[in-house]
Design a protein around this motif. Structure first.
Motif, PDB file in Angstrom:
ATOM      1  N   LYS A 658       0.836  -1.195   0.000  1.00 20.31           N
ATOM      2  CA  LYS A 658       0.000   0.000   0.000  1.00 20.31           C
ATOM      3  C   LYS A 658       0.877   1.255   0.000  1.00 20.31           C
ATOM      4  CE  LYS A 658      -4.395  -1.481   1.971  1.00 20.31           C
ATOM      5  NZ  LYS A 658      -5.415  -1.204   3.007  1.00 20.31           N
ATOM      6  N   GLY A 659       0.309   2.332  -0.607  1.00 15.95           N
ATOM      7  CA  GLY A 659       1.018   3.596  -0.644  1.00 15.95           C
ATOM      8  C   GLY A 659       1.737   3.863  -1.950  1.00 15.95           C
ATOM      9  N   VAL A 660       1.520   3.004  -2.973  1.00 21.66           N
ATOM     10  CA  VAL A 660       2.233   3.178  -4.239  1.00 21.66           C
ATOM     11  C   VAL A 660       1.282   3.414  -5.411  1.00 21.66           C
ATOM     12  CG1 VAL A 660       3.852   2.123  -5.880  1.00 21.66           C
ATOM     13  CG2 VAL A 660       4.124   1.710  -3.422  1.00 21.66           C
ATOM     14  N   LEU A 661       0.288   2.543  -5.573  1.00 24.57           N
ATOM     15  CA  LEU A 661      -0.537   2.552  -6.784  1.00 24.57           C
ATOM     16  C   LEU A 661      -1.925   3.168  -6.603  1.00 24.57           C
ATOM     17  CD1 LEU A 661       0.198  -1.043  -8.186  1.00 24.57           C
ATOM     18  CD2 LEU A 661       1.172   1.122  -8.965  1.00 24.57           C
ATOM     19  N   GLU A 662      -2.182   3.764  -5.445  1.00 22.36           N
ATOM     20  CA  GLU A 662      -3.534   4.254  -5.174  1.00 22.36           C
ATOM     21  C   GLU A 662      -4.010   5.266  -6.213  1.00 22.36           C
ATOM     22  OE1 GLU A 662      -2.491   2.381  -1.331  1.00 22.36           O
ATOM     23  OE2 GLU A 662      -1.440   3.391  -2.950  1.00 22.36           O
ATOM     24  N   GLN A 663      -3.104   6.053  -6.789  1.00 20.50           N
ATOM     25  CA  GLN A 663      -3.506   7.092  -7.740  1.00 20.50           C
ATOM     26  C   GLN A 663      -3.424   6.626  -9.195  1.00 20.50           C
ATOM     27  OE1 GLN A 663      -4.844   9.806  -6.440  1.00 20.50           O
ATOM     28  NE2 GLN A 663      -4.358   8.860  -4.449  1.00 20.50           N
ATOM     29  N   ALA A 664      -2.989   5.398  -9.426  1.00 25.66           N
ATOM     30  CA  ALA A 664      -2.868   4.885 -10.797  1.00 25.66           C
ATOM     31  C   ALA A 664      -4.253   4.541 -11.342  1.00 25.66           C
ATOM     32  CB  ALA A 664      -1.978   3.650 -10.820  1.00 25.66           C
ATOM     33  N   PRO A 665      -4.439   4.632 -12.689  1.00 29.17           N
ATOM     34  CA  PRO A 665      -5.719   4.200 -13.288  1.00 29.17           C
ATOM     35  C   PRO A 665      -5.987   2.736 -12.938  1.00 29.17           C
ATOM     36  CG  PRO A 665      -4.372   5.379 -14.881  1.00 29.17           C
ATOM     37  CD  PRO A 665      -3.492   5.128 -13.709  1.00 29.17           C
ATOM     38  N   GLN A 666      -7.171   2.457 -12.413  1.00 28.28           N
ATOM     39  CA  GLN A 666      -7.446   1.104 -11.929  1.00 28.28           C
ATOM     40  C   GLN A 666      -8.929   0.796 -12.007  1.00 28.28           C
ATOM     41  OE1 GLN A 666      -7.424   1.284  -7.244  1.00 28.28           O
ATOM     42  NE2 GLN A 666      -5.836   2.684  -8.029  1.00 28.28           N
ATOM     43  N   PHE A 667      -9.227  -0.483 -11.880  1.00 27.03           N
ATOM     44  CA  PHE A 667     -10.599  -0.945 -11.699  1.00 27.03           C
ATOM     45  C   PHE A 667     -10.591  -1.940 -10.560  1.00 27.03           C
ATOM     46  CE2 PHE A 667      -8.409  -3.365 -14.864  1.00 27.03           C
ATOM     47  CZ  PHE A 667      -8.756  -4.692 -14.668  1.00 27.03           C
ATOM     48  N   ASN A 668     -11.747  -2.426 -10.163  1.00 31.30           N
ATOM     49  CA  ASN A 668     -11.844  -3.184  -8.920  1.00 31.30           C
ATOM     50  C   ASN A 668     -12.562  -4.516  -9.112  1.00 31.30           C
ATOM     51  OD1 ASN A 668     -11.065  -1.027  -6.634  1.00 31.30           O
ATOM     52  ND2 ASN A 668     -12.230  -0.007  -8.242  1.00 31.30           N
ATOM     53  N   VAL A 669     -12.232  -5.428  -8.204  1.00 31.08           N
ATOM     54  CA  VAL A 669     -12.945  -6.704  -8.086  1.00 31.08           C
ATOM     55  C   VAL A 669     -13.503  -6.769  -6.674  1.00 31.08           C
ATOM     56  CG1 VAL A 669     -12.734  -9.206  -8.078  1.00 31.08           C
ATOM     57  CG2 VAL A 669     -11.496  -7.861  -9.780  1.00 31.08           C
ATOM     58  N   ILE A 670     -14.792  -6.999  -6.567  1.00 29.70           N
ATOM     59  CA  ILE A 670     -15.454  -7.059  -5.263  1.00 29.70           C
ATOM     60  C   ILE A 670     -15.970  -8.472  -5.041  1.00 29.70           C
ATOM     61  CG2 ILE A 670     -17.362  -6.168  -3.870  1.00 29.70           C
ATOM     62  CD1 ILE A 670     -17.155  -3.561  -5.437  1.00 29.70           C
ATOM     63  N   THR A 671     -15.747  -9.017  -3.847  1.00 26.25           N
ATOM     64  CA  THR A 671     -16.218 -10.370  -3.544  1.00 26.25           C
ATOM     65  C   THR A 671     -17.259 -10.320  -2.434  1.00 26.25           C
ATOM     66  OG1 THR A 671     -14.506 -10.799  -1.873  1.00 26.25           O
ATOM     67  CG2 THR A 671     -13.972 -11.314  -4.164  1.00 26.25           C
ATOM     68  N   THR A 672     -18.178 -11.259  -2.514  1.00 29.44           N
ATOM     69  CA  THR A 672     -19.222 -11.375  -1.499  1.00 29.44           C
ATOM     70  C   THR A 672     -19.620 -12.836  -1.383  1.00 29.44           C
ATOM     71  OG1 THR A 672     -21.400 -10.562  -0.791  1.00 29.44           O
ATOM     72  CG2 THR A 672     -21.110 -11.003  -3.136  1.00 29.44           C
ATOM     73  N   THR A 673     -20.498 -13.123  -0.462  1.00 28.71           N
ATOM     74  CA  THR A 673     -21.026 -14.479  -0.326  1.00 28.71           C
ATOM     75  C   THR A 673     -22.541 -14.415  -0.345  1.00 28.71           C
ATOM     76  OG1 THR A 673     -21.036 -16.492   1.034  1.00 28.71           O
ATOM     77  CG2 THR A 673     -20.954 -14.409   2.205  1.00 28.71           C
ATOM     78  N   VAL A 674     -23.144 -15.278  -1.156  1.00 23.67           N
ATOM     79  CA  VAL A 674     -24.599 -15.319  -1.317  1.00 23.67           C
ATOM     80  C   VAL A 674     -25.087 -16.664  -0.789  1.00 23.67           C
ATOM     81  CG1 VAL A 674     -26.486 -15.108  -2.972  1.00 23.67           C
ATOM     82  CG2 VAL A 674     -24.364 -13.860  -3.347  1.00 23.67           C
ATOM     83  N   PRO A 675     -26.131 -16.674   0.030  1.00 25.77           N
ATOM     84  CA  PRO A 675     -26.530 -17.917   0.702  1.00 25.77           C
ATOM     85  C   PRO A 675     -27.122 -18.986  -0.206  1.00 25.77           C
ATOM     86  CG  PRO A 675     -28.085 -16.157   1.185  1.00 25.77           C
ATOM     87  CD  PRO A 675     -26.942 -15.535   0.466  1.00 25.77           C
ATOM     88  N   ASP A 676     -27.799 -18.582  -1.294  1.00 23.20           N
ATOM     89  CA  ASP A 676     -28.474 -19.596  -2.118  1.00 23.20           C
ATOM     90  C   ASP A 676     -28.553 -19.124  -3.566  1.00 23.20           C
ATOM     91  OD1 ASP A 676     -30.616 -17.690  -2.166  1.00 23.20           O
ATOM     92  OD2 ASP A 676     -31.385 -18.545  -0.298  1.00 23.20           O
ATOM     93  N   GLU A 677     -29.090 -19.992  -4.441  1.00 19.60           N
ATOM     94  CA  GLU A 677     -29.169 -19.689  -5.868  1.00 19.60           C
ATOM     95  C   GLU A 677     -30.139 -18.539  -6.149  1.00 19.60           C
ATOM     96  OE1 GLU A 677     -30.029 -23.107  -8.178  1.00 19.60           O
ATOM     97  OE2 GLU A 677     -28.242 -24.214  -7.528  1.00 19.60           O
ATOM     98  N   ALA A 678     -31.223 -18.473  -5.382  1.00 22.70           N
ATOM     99  CA  ALA A 678     -32.194 -17.392  -5.586  1.00 22.70           C
ATOM    100  C   ALA A 678     -31.554 -16.038  -5.301  1.00 22.70           C
ATOM    101  CB  ALA A 678     -33.417 -17.606  -4.694  1.00 22.70           C
ATOM    102  N   GLY A 679     -30.781 -15.960  -4.196  1.00 20.45           N
ATOM    103  CA  GLY A 679     -30.094 -14.717  -3.873  1.00 20.45           C
ATOM    104  C   GLY A 679     -29.066 -14.359  -4.926  1.00 20.45           C
ATOM    105  N   SER A 680     -28.399 -15.371  -5.478  1.00 22.47           N
ATOM    106  CA  SER A 680     -27.423 -15.137  -6.537  1.00 22.47           C
ATOM    107  C   SER A 680     -28.081 -14.563  -7.786  1.00 22.47           C
ATOM    108  CB  SER A 680     -26.705 -16.445  -6.879  1.00 22.47           C
ATOM    109  OG  SER A 680     -25.876 -16.297  -8.003  1.00 22.47           O
TER     110      SER A 680
END
Length: 841
Positions: A658-680
């Motif tokens: 941390k402290g190096v690339l924060e200002q560089a052009p970037q995109f993100n990957v977000i992870t989560t957990t879904v309890p079942d297929e309907a929620g997914s």
């Protein structure tokens, strides 16, 4: 043919007629193995012919130029100078079905031009293949349309673009059911690509340019000339010849595996022949003695039985070849989901002749050792000792064993085209057979040494049968054990592979990944998860970059250096890197020091994976300069990590503190957990509606697809293991039936001495239960040990064995051995001793 030779054939024929049941069982032992080898050889030949004949249709063009990024000026100049006939942009994205609010991860292929030039787009209706580009419609994977109950004329939404479905895409060049299972294809006109608004910063996309060459163009020379020029500009050239060659090599490896599985079945049958001929010859000692007393020479008595075995081998090879010809018709159906084309079957003579040769050669070779006993026995010895033949000299035995090993090596080398692999296969086969035989012999000695004299009469008699003269303990344990070993190893190995992809269902484990989230969308996506009462487990920033300099060498210079040690992918790869202050569970620090944070004035220290360190030839303290979207950044390798790439989570070759690339052009990957297929499903629908550019990956669906692929592969391997199991059963039947006549004498003697039918039945039943349990248990335990070694040394994964071999194979094979064994003594149980002796005599 002289009179002496005619006499030998007549004697062989007369003796064979009298023993036809036993000889037919000998033959059946090798028929299935030969059928398996011939069918696979024929299919491999057909596969290679089809790949060569359909190489253009597999690609759909003569050659393709592709790039993972927008081609630079020099690459575009080369592409344009060759005048592409068609081109496409393809990428993985979510699409929506407004009709029923469904969403799905697909591979969007935005095409322009009359592609494919060879082969066809198989669509329903057929006119959609030609009209979808001009009409502005989409071709959607046919299976996908069935899953979502979508029909031609309905609408799909690709990013911000809504367009009608022109038809169902059933097949296209170069695709298979397996390759399209994760992301089914959707074809749209290239002129509409900008309206989707999906080609944003960080999007994973590929540009492909398709060419139809003149017949006079030498593609090999063309590839040598243009390929290196494109490599320097981060683009690739693929010709239909090179693609078909790679495809051929890929399926050639599958063919080698199937051939080895078939060869093991054939070896198992040959072991059965060797054991059965051994007992058969011992039963013929009186006949041999009479022949020798009447003036027959050693050579003549030997040749009579050699002619019998050779005839069995030729007939067995011929029948096995015919079965193989019929059987190979099944392989296109077994492998159709793995093949990108339809295999047209044709019959060639070579595998058939090979099957007949194998039947003759292997029957004679494996029967040679017991046959030699007829050569070294004098008439006086045979008449005195009754059914105990003198052993052949050790020198002749050694020669036969050497001949068998040489043949196994040469045949394995012919199948594998690699001397080291062939040697390893022979060594492994010999070791497996030796272990099984040693356990059987050790078991016999153990029972003999610690014979339970206090046990009941029937139990003691059945245990005595395990080491009596003419016992079948060794051959049955080897036959049963090897077949059980093969199929049990399959189940255990499948469990190892599945454990590598297992996804936990706890709230701390991510089972859904949201990709391509732009920086300005990150907070809105996180808020959407919160509204759906779902946790935001991680938000991972991604920064793309390329290597500019490694140590003191420019990457551009290294590309042109043919003597470089750095692997080529390093020089052309666009790295997706991240920054964080902690290690993951899938990472282990093996060298250097982990730096979690840096100040702006500090030198940039990075952590790299061990495979990157090996391929780039860098270590702790080495300098790497990166091109971060036009800005050069000098870094130093501070630590090296060992990464478990088998875990279904985001792992990185390069991690910044941390402290190096924060200002560089970037995109993100977000992870989560879904309890079942309907929620997914609800989450995917909401995200695609709000953020059409994001891609949602449900790891449970990926796991299901992987499991389905492994099931299909397992089914194919099971199909081949079936040959070994069935051959083992036939060897079992042959071995048990061969000793039938000795058993009948023993059982008749027991009845004459007053034994009841129930006692004889119990004696036989217990003996076969012991043999079945021993053989199948040893096979399962060997598979357990072998699979544990695979898990520890190859897959590096925890080993949780399947219970199927213990619950199904152990009792099932034991029961089968019992039923076959008891069928032999029915004659004794139903008739008087005198009737039995007269009938069998």
């Amino acid at each position: 043919m002289n009179q002496q030779t005619k006499w030998l054939f007549k004697m062989a024929w007369r003796d064979a007629k009298a023993s036809r049941v036993r000889l037919l069982l000998f033959m059946a032992s090798i028929v299935l193995g030969i059928a398996a080898v011939v069918s696979i050889q024929l299919f491999s030949t057909n596969l290679k012919d089809n790949i060569q004949r359909q190489s253009k249709a597999l690609m759909g063009a003569d050659y393709i130029i592709d790039s993972r990024q927008v081609p630079n000026e020099r690459a575009q100049a080369i592409i344009d100078s060759l005048q592409p006939d068609a081109y496409e942009v393809n990428f993985v994205s979510m699409i929506a079905f407004p009709k029923n609010s469904g969403t799905k991860l697909v591979k969007v292929r935005a095409l322009q031009g009359d592609f494919p030039f060879y082969g066809t787009l198989d669509t329903e209706p057929s006119s959609a293949a030609a009209s979808y580009q001009t009409s502005g419609g989409a071709l959607v994977d046919a299976t996908l349309m069935l899953q979502f109950n979508i029909q031609a004329g309905d609408t799909i939404k690709v990013g911000e673009l809504k367009l009608p479905i022109a038809g169902a895409l059933k097949a296209m060049p170069g695709t298979t059911a397996i390759s399209t299972s994760v992301a089914p294809p959707v074809l749209i006109p290239n002129r509409l690509i900008n309206e989707t608004e999906l080609l944003q910063f960080g999007s994973r996309k590929e540009y492909q340019y398709f060419y139809k060459a003149s017949d006079t163009l030498n593609l090999t020379k063309f590839e040598r000339k243009i390929g290196p020029m494109l490599d320097k500009e981060n683009a690739d050239l693929d010709t239909h010849t090179s693609t078909s060659r790679r495809l051929g090599n890929r399926y050639d490896n599958v063919g080698k595996f199937l051939n080895l599985a078939a060869f093991i079945a054939l070896l198992l049958g040959c072991i059965g022949i060797a054991s059965s001929v051994h007992i058969y010859i011992k039963e013929k000692l009186k006949s041999i003695a009479v022949l020798k007393c009447m003036g027959a020479s050693r050579k003549q008595s030997f040749l009579i039985f050699l002619i019998q075995i050779a005839g069995i081998g030729i007939l067995g090879g011929f029948i096995g070849s015919l079965i193989g010809v019929a059987l190979q018709e099944l392989f296109p159906y077994l492998l159709q989901e793995f093949l990108p084309f339809t295999v047209e079957i044709s019959i060639s003579a070579q595998p058939i002749f090979m099957g007949i040769f194998l039947g003759l050669f292997m029957s004679v070779l494996f029967a040679l050792l017991p046959l030699l006993s007829t050569w070294y026995v004098s008439p006086l010895e045979v008449l005195r000792v009754n059914d105990q033949a003198s052993k052949s000299p050790k020198k002749s035995q050694l020669l036969v064993y050497t001949a068998i090993l040489i043949f196994l090596f040469l045949f394995s080398f012919w199948l594998l085209q690699n001397a080291l692999y062939a040697l390893g296969f022979v060594a492994g086969t010999v070791l497996t057979f030796a272990i099984l035989a040693a356990i059987a012999i050790g078991f016999m000695k153990f029972v003999k040494a610690f014979f339970p004299k206090s046990f009941g009469y029937t139990t003691r008699q059945s245990l005595l049968n395990l080491f009596r003269p003419n016992n079948q303990t060794v051959v049955l344990v080897v036959a049963i054990g090897l077949g059980t070993f093969l199929i049990s190893t399959l189940y255990f190995t499948k469990d190892i592979l599945l454990s590598k992809t297992e996804i936990g269902q706890s709230t701390e484990t991510a089972n859904m990944i949201i990709l391509d989230v732009q920086s300005k969308q990150r907070e809105a996506v996180e808020e959407s998860l919160t509204r759906n009462k779902l946790p935001v487990l991680t938000t991972i920033p991604l920064v793309t970059m390329r290597m500019h300099k490694i140590k003191d060498q420019l990457v551009n210079d290294m590309r042109q250096d043919s003597t470089r040690e750095v692997r080529g992918w390093i020089l052309n790869h666009e790295f997706r890197t991240t920054y964080r202050d902690t290690l993951l569970d899938s990472e282990e620090l093996i060298a250097g020091e982990w730096i979690p944070n840096l100040k702006k004035s500090d030198p940039v220290v990075i952590s790299i994976s061990d495979n990157l360190a090996n391929d780039a030839k860098v270590g702790i303290g080495d300098v790497i300069v990166f091109n971060v979207q036009g800005v050069l950044m000098e870094t130093t390798v501070g630590s090296i990590r060992k990464v478990d790439w088998g875990q279904l989570q985001l792992n990185f070759t390069i991690v910044f503190p941390k402290g190096v690339l924060e200002q560089a052009p970037q995109f993100n990957v977000i992870t989560t957990t879904v309890p079942d297929e309907a929620g997914s499903a609800n989450l995917q629908r909401d995200l695609v509606a709000q953020f059409p550019n994001v891609t949602v990956l449900d790891l449970r669906q990926v796991y299901t697809i992987i499991e389905d692929i492994l099931d299909k592969i397992s089914w194919i391997i099971n199909f081949m293991a079936f040959f070994s199991i069935l051959t083992g059963i036939i060897v079992l039947i042959g071995s048990v039936r061969t000793s039938k006549y000795q058993r009948i004498k023993e059982s008749v003697l027991l009845r004459t001495l007053g034994a009841k039918n129930t006692q004889i039945l119990k004696i036989a039943a217990l003996e076969y239960v012991f043999l079945g349990l021993l053989g199948s248990l040893v096979g399962i335990l060997l598979a357990l040990v072998g699979s544990f070694c695979l898990a520890l040394l190859v897959f590096k994964a925890p080993f949780v064995p399947s219970l199927i071999p213990f619950m199904v194979f152990l009792p099932g094979i034991t029961l089968l051995v019992l039923l076959i064994g008891l069928s032999n003594i029915q004659t004794v149980l139903r008739s008087s001793p005198l009737e039995v002796l007269r009938r069998e005599g």
